[in-house]
Design an enzyme around this catalytic site. Sequence first.
Site, PDB file in Angstrom:
ATOM      1  N   LYS A 156       2.033  -7.895  -4.854  1.00 34.70           N
ATOM      2  CA  LYS A 156       2.403  -6.528  -5.224  1.00 34.70           C
ATOM      3  C   LYS A 156       3.356  -6.486  -6.410  1.00 34.70           C
ATOM      4  O   LYS A 156       3.380  -5.498  -7.159  1.00 34.70           O
ATOM      5  CB  LYS A 156       3.028  -5.815  -4.024  1.00 34.70           C
ATOM      6  N   LYS A 196      -9.480  -7.119   0.915  1.00 37.14           N
ATOM      7  CA  LYS A 196      -9.343  -6.358   2.156  1.00 37.14           C
ATOM      8  C   LYS A 196      -9.415  -4.860   1.892  1.00 37.14           C
ATOM      9  O   LYS A 196      -8.903  -4.367   0.881  1.00 37.14           O
ATOM     10  CB  LYS A 196      -7.995  -6.694   2.806  1.00 37.14           C
ATOM     11  N   LYS A 251      -5.686   1.132   2.120  1.00 38.31           N
ATOM     12  CA  LYS A 251      -5.420   2.508   1.713  1.00 38.31           C
ATOM     13  C   LYS A 251      -4.672   2.576   0.389  1.00 38.31           C
ATOM     14  O   LYS A 251      -4.681   3.596  -0.280  1.00 38.31           O
ATOM     15  CB  LYS A 251      -4.645   3.238   2.812  1.00 38.31           C
TER      16      LYS A 251
END
Length: 326
Positions: A111, A192, A195
């Site tokens: 991230k 994966k 959201k």
Amino acid sequence: MARVFSGIQPSGTLHLGNYLGALQRFVQRQEVDDAYYCIVDLHALTLEISPEVLRQATIDTAALFLAAGIDPDRCVLFVQGHVPEHTQLAWLLECTASYGELQRMTQFKDKAQGRDQVRSSLLTYPVLMAADVLLYDTNIVPVGDDQRQHLELTRNLAERFNHRYGKTFVVPEMDIPEIGARIMDLQVPTKKMSKSTSSPQGLIALSDTPAEIERKFRRAVTDSETEVRYDPEHKPGVSNLLEILAAANGADPAGLAPGIASYGELKQAAADAVIELFAPVRERYAELAADPGTVAAALRKGAEKAEAIAAPTLERAQRAIGLLST
């Protein structure tokens, strides 16, 4: 009866991966375990999210928990931010963790990669996650495979704290399902379903209509060959569809493959299974959306129950580390 804890972040729409990898198992476990389920709103603050969106997403996530079959009379359902002991224990654990081990967390590296400005909470939130788990003397944590490293950190921090200050925390075990643990993006089947990172076409939301679900499966990326077989390494697209179909039907993905003649048949079968799986959830969610008082009452009740367990655990940890009691 085992004490079980798990949580979901309200940072976006709940999706098929959440349902198959988490919510289905949450519902099953509440029947046999002492289950604590948390909407981890504080974790959502690690990324950019507006106050209005966060508030609504927290309510929506709670409603979807209830719609999926979570029963506040059989488990404890609550919002993380409603129980202040989570952040208080997190500080004690931050004083136990090392900077190096937090930097090695794969999710942090992924991230933070290529970003000049990264919130410090993105580095430290695995410690808050450890506090979430350890506050409730948790025996088992049902999680997806992507959280394996964070649960290992939780175990390490519990063992380190116990070694330094005396027996304080239960060291939890993780429970990762063999089927449905890692549902992949329909458009990028090597990543994966998420959201926060999936495209709208790659993610099946619990709120999607049957027509939207069918359309997304029809457009799902498969593989160059025509044979339907379960081979995640060489045929990730087809294997993901088989995994979804198997998880929805409680079957084995490799065993399903020989009975399916084509990619089109596989896509339709997966779409039909998911539509059927989501139908009662969608109906119940519509009822709860029209009755927000029911959701709010369930969360208040859950927070009271959660704090009754969390407060003594925090006091035990404070006493062990040397803080004065009030």
